[in-house]
Scaffold this motif. Structure first.
Motif, PDB file in Angstrom:
ATOM      1  N   PRO A 290       0.825  -1.219   0.000  1.00 57.94           N
ATOM      2  CA  PRO A 290       0.000   0.000   0.000  1.00 57.94           C
ATOM      3  C   PRO A 290       0.853   1.260   0.000  1.00 57.94           C
ATOM      4  O   PRO A 290       1.876   1.335   0.687  1.00 57.94           O
ATOM      5  CB  PRO A 290      -0.805  -0.119   1.303  1.00 57.94           C
ATOM      6  N   GLN A 291       0.428   2.234  -0.781  1.00 57.17           N
ATOM      7  CA  GLN A 291       1.163   3.497  -0.828  1.00 57.17           C
ATOM      8  C   GLN A 291       0.232   4.602  -1.312  1.00 57.17           C
ATOM      9  O   GLN A 291      -0.664   4.373  -2.116  1.00 57.17           O
ATOM     10  CB  GLN A 291       2.388   3.397  -1.743  1.00 57.17           C
ATOM     11  N   TYR A 292       0.470   5.803  -0.777  1.00 59.09           N
ATOM     12  CA  TYR A 292      -0.327   6.964  -1.136  1.00 59.09           C
ATOM     13  C   TYR A 292       0.598   8.171  -1.256  1.00 59.09           C
ATOM     14  O   TYR A 292       1.461   8.389  -0.413  1.00 59.09           O
ATOM     15  CB  TYR A 292      -1.379   7.277  -0.065  1.00 59.09           C
ATOM     16  N   LEU A 293       0.396   8.959  -2.299  1.00 63.74           N
ATOM     17  CA  LEU A 293       1.063  10.247  -2.418  1.00 63.74           C
ATOM     18  C   LEU A 293       0.062  11.238  -3.006  1.00 63.74           C
ATOM     19  O   LEU A 293      -0.444  11.041  -4.120  1.00 63.74           O
ATOM     20  CB  LEU A 293       2.305  10.156  -3.308  1.00 63.74           C
ATOM     21  N   VAL A 294      -0.233  12.277  -2.221  1.00 59.80           N
ATOM     22  CA  VAL A 294      -1.176  13.317  -2.623  1.00 59.80           C
ATOM     23  C   VAL A 294      -0.394  14.629  -2.650  1.00 59.80           C
ATOM     24  O   VAL A 294       0.245  14.993  -1.667  1.00 59.80           O
ATOM     25  CB  VAL A 294      -2.357  13.415  -1.631  1.00 59.80           C
ATOM     26  N   VAL A 295      -0.436  15.335  -3.779  1.00 54.18           N
ATOM     27  CA  VAL A 295       0.405  16.521  -3.957  1.00 54.18           C
ATOM     28  C   VAL A 295      -0.440  17.691  -4.463  1.00 54.18           C
ATOM     29  O   VAL A 295      -1.268  17.526  -5.368  1.00 54.18           O
ATOM     30  CB  VAL A 295       1.557  16.253  -4.951  1.00 54.18           C
ATOM     31  N   GLU A 296      -0.202  18.850  -3.878  1.00 50.50           N
ATOM     32  CA  GLU A 296      -0.823  20.078  -4.364  1.00 50.50           C
ATOM     33  C   GLU A 296      -0.295  20.367  -5.769  1.00 50.50           C
ATOM     34  O   GLU A 296       0.915  20.416  -5.988  1.00 50.50           O
ATOM     35  CB  GLU A 296      -0.492  21.228  -3.423  1.00 50.50           C
ATOM     36  N   ASP A 297      -1.188  20.586  -6.715  1.00 50.19           N
ATOM     37  CA  ASP A 297      -0.781  20.760  -8.111  1.00 50.19           C
ATOM     38  C   ASP A 297      -0.382  22.214  -8.359  1.00 50.19           C
ATOM     39  O   ASP A 297      -1.150  23.011  -8.889  1.00 50.19           O
ATOM     40  CB  ASP A 297      -1.909  20.342  -9.044  1.00 50.19           C
ATOM     41  N   LEU A 298       0.834  22.550  -7.968  1.00 50.15           N
ATOM     42  CA  LEU A 298       1.342  23.922  -8.059  1.00 50.15           C
ATOM     43  C   LEU A 298       2.788  23.864  -8.557  1.00 50.15           C
ATOM     44  O   LEU A 298       3.734  23.883  -7.771  1.00 50.15           O
ATOM     45  CB  LEU A 298       1.250  24.596  -6.681  1.00 50.15           C
ATOM     46  N   PHE A 299       2.945  23.772  -9.874  1.00 51.62           N
ATOM     47  CA  PHE A 299       4.257  23.556 -10.489  1.00 51.62           C
ATOM     48  C   PHE A 299       4.474  24.598 -11.591  1.00 51.62           C
ATOM     49  O   PHE A 299       4.036  24.409 -12.725  1.00 51.62           O
ATOM     50  CB  PHE A 299       4.352  22.134 -11.051  1.00 51.62           C
ATOM     51  N   PRO A 300       5.154  25.692 -11.270  1.00 53.79           N
ATOM     52  CA  PRO A 300       5.268  26.800 -12.230  1.00 53.79           C
ATOM     53  C   PRO A 300       6.122  26.515 -13.456  1.00 53.79           C
ATOM     54  O   PRO A 300       6.081  27.273 -14.426  1.00 53.79           O
ATOM     55  CB  PRO A 300       5.877  27.927 -11.389  1.00 53.79           C
ATOM     56  N   ASN A 301       6.895  25.414 -13.443  1.00 51.90           N
ATOM     57  CA  ASN A 301       7.743  25.089 -14.594  1.00 51.90           C
ATOM     58  C   ASN A 301       7.393  23.721 -15.182  1.00 51.90           C
ATOM     59  O   ASN A 301       8.209  23.088 -15.838  1.00 51.90           O
ATOM     60  CB  ASN A 301       9.227  25.124 -14.189  1.00 51.90           C
ATOM     61  N   GLY A 302       6.146  23.271 -14.916  1.00 51.74           N
ATOM     62  CA  GLY A 302       5.738  21.950 -15.375  1.00 51.74           C
ATOM     63  C   GLY A 302       6.174  20.862 -14.404  1.00 51.74           C
ATOM     64  O   GLY A 302       6.869  21.125 -13.418  1.00 51.74           O
ATOM     65  N   ARG A 303       5.771  19.624 -14.708  1.00 48.91           N
ATOM     66  CA  ARG A 303       6.106  18.500 -13.824  1.00 48.91           C
ATOM     67  C   ARG A 303       5.974  17.190 -14.587  1.00 48.91           C
ATOM     68  O   ARG A 303       5.304  17.116 -15.628  1.00 48.91           O
ATOM     69  CB  ARG A 303       5.177  18.484 -12.609  1.00 48.91           C
TER      70      ARG A 303
END
Length: 536
Positions: A290-303
């Motif tokens: 089991p694994q979880y990664l939740v990230v705020e989508d705030l990437f000014p140079n792409g991702r």
């Protein structure tokens, strides 16, 4: 079979020993990354190798990425030189399934591994080159919560930080001053945008990272070492963002049993090492599925397109709710409670603790009865379903060799979030604190643990903690079997908001924690009796 780049050509040999290989050209990936890097990660330990590097490998395997990750470490040279350097930056990733099977995969998504220290001149020069690259999209971190700390418990700067703030960005030594110096180099070389992403297991991790880096930058600006423009650039989220995240995957130390299974399968040179800095690493990592990664989508140079690898990208509020669900209620508090009481009761495996009726009652009450009522459903993961998975599947997994002694590491840096946030929520919502029993028991258990004597009255080793010496000094003289020796020694600790997030002695909990602690030092067996008395 020996894990290195040359051996990857022997697909048939690796298939015979049950190991999945990367489905992309590793040399081409490294060349592409070298020319136009997109991702640097600080903290090249087990959680990075087992989870984050494996995410990028999925994208590389599927053709959704053509570049990998550059691993960096400000802490342990030997981890980079012996583990990464000794195995061509490859990792044997072992997934421990609940049905006693294991899955084995070679992770090859790390293009290079560097020591992030100015005295390591070649590596540091390469890092400066990478940070100056306009293509760089993300710098991420798994350096543990203490890696962001600039100050001691009394509020004063750590000595190394105090010196770094005076000396400026030329030769930093602390993780946060090193990163700020590299960001300053990026600023001077064109001011290209960037996302600076904490993936550490702590509350408001992006905020903590941003606060520390801005504090360093502002101090340097006051000393005349950097311009106000640099501070302004760091403060503009359209230029430099600090997304919040929630990460979850239990990644214990490399286990001897897993090494044995790899050796029996015909895979050589898998022995773990303990570096001079105390890091316990191996060419393999073992982790739960089991694994979880939740990230705020705030990437000014792409991702990278990590949503295709199972990462949730969302807004800050949802990240915060998911993180609070996990860190303050559904997993981390349970882990910490099991850690301190497991050490006191002589356990060496978390899964064995989950066979102990007293400890199961403790974590069930802590999670379901005391924690869930103050958790907001984040909408993307059900809190009850999450805690069900933790209590019924993840913690009892008999094939997860996770030790309470590992989880007990750095507890002073964790209790303010894992327990303090729930206390704050109870107060803010007007809930009676008398309803909290397992939570004050967990805090009392940690203080009892710091005495360094187990429930049988035998001396026990304590896990590392940046406040260990100071806390032990405050509790010195307390004797098992003589509660009167405690006096008022607990009160300064319980009153310290740097530890718990608030003054616990200003609430009824402070007195109750002291009471539980006094019961637990009445003599051998008192810890067990206290748990049974208050949880039955």
């Amino acid at each position: 079979m020996i894990m290195n780049l040359a051996s990857l050509r022997d697909g048939e040999g690796w298939e015979k020993v049950g190991v999945r290989l990367p489905k992309f050209g590793v040399e081409a990936m490294a060349e592409n990354t070298g020319k136009a890097p997109i991702w640097v990660h600080f903290g090249a330990g087990n959680i990075f190798r087992a989870f984050i590097a494996a995410l990028q490998q999925r994208l590389l395997n599927s053709g959704d990425a053509d570049r990998g990750i550059i691993a960096a470490d400000t802490f342990d040279v030997d981890n980079i030189r012996l583990i990464y350097g000794g195995y061509d930056n490859l990792t044997m990733n072992v997934t421990l399934n609940a049905d006693a099977t294991i899955d084995k995969e070679i992770i090859a998504s790390v293009s290079e591994a560097l020591v992030a220290k100015p005295e390591e001149e070649k590596d540091y020069a390469r890092l400066r080159e990478i940070f100056a690259a306009p293509s760089l999209q993300m710098v991420s971190f798994t350096i543990t919560e203490k890696g962001y700390a600039l100050r001691q418990m009394n509020g004063d700067y750590l000595p190394v930080v105090r010196e770094d703030l005076k000396m400026g960005p030329a030769a930093p030594r602390h993780a946060m001053t090193i990163v700020t110096s590299l960001l300053y180099h990026r600023y001077e070389r064109g001011k290209a945008p960037l996302a600076v992403v904490s993936m550490d297991n702590c509350s408001h991790n992006g905020e903590k990272l941003q606060s520390s880096i801005l504090e360093v930058a502002r101090a340097w600006q006051k000393e005349g070492c950097v311009s106000q423009g640099f501070v302004d650039w760091l403060s503009d989220e359209k230029q430099v963002s600090f997304p919040w995240s929630m990460i979850d995957k239990i990644t214990p130390r490399p286990a001897p049993e897993v090494q044995r299974m790899l050796t029996e399968a015909g895979i050589e040179k898998m022995a773990p090492i303990q570096t001079p800095r105390g890091t316990f690493v191996a060419p393999f990592v073992n982790a739960e599925k089991p694994q979880y990664l939740v990230v705020e989508d705030l990437f000014p140079n792409g991702r990278p397109a990590l949503e295709k690898a199972g990462v949730y990208f969302t807004d800050r509020d949802t990240v915060n709710k998911t993180e609070r669900m996990k860190v303050t209620t559904c997993l981390n508090p349970l882990h910490t409670a099991l850690a301190v009481y497991g050490c006191l009761l002589g356990y060496t495996l978390i899964c064995e603790e989950m066979k102990d009726e007293d400890l199961v009652r403790l974590v069930r009450r802590l999670g379901y009865i005391e924690g869930l009522p103050v958790v907001t459903d984040p909408g993307i993961v059900s809190p009850r379903a999450f805690i069900d998975e933790v209590v019924e599947q993840r913690l009892p997994n008999p094939f997860m060799p996770d030790a309470p002694q590992r989880i007990a590491t750095d507890t002073s840096q964790k209790v303010g979030i894992r327990f303090g946030e729930t206390i704050k929520s109870y107060i803010a919502e007007g809930r009676p604190l008398e309803g909290l029993v397992a939570l004050p028991l967990a805090i009392a258990g940690w203080l009892r643990y710091l005495i360094g004597v187990d429930d049988n009255g035998k001396e026990m080793a304590l896990s590392s903690d940046p406040l260990l010496e100071e806390l032990r000094a405050r509790l010195s003289g307390i004797q098992l079997g003589n509660p009167q020796t405690a006096g008022d020694k607990l009160r300064p600790i319980l009153a310290n908001p740097m530890i718990f997030g608030s003054d616990l002695t200003a609430t009824s909990l402070g007195q109750r924690i002291e009471g539980y602690f006094l019961e637990e030092i009445e003599g051998p067996g008192a810890v067990r009796r206290t748990l049974q008395k208050h949880l039955s």
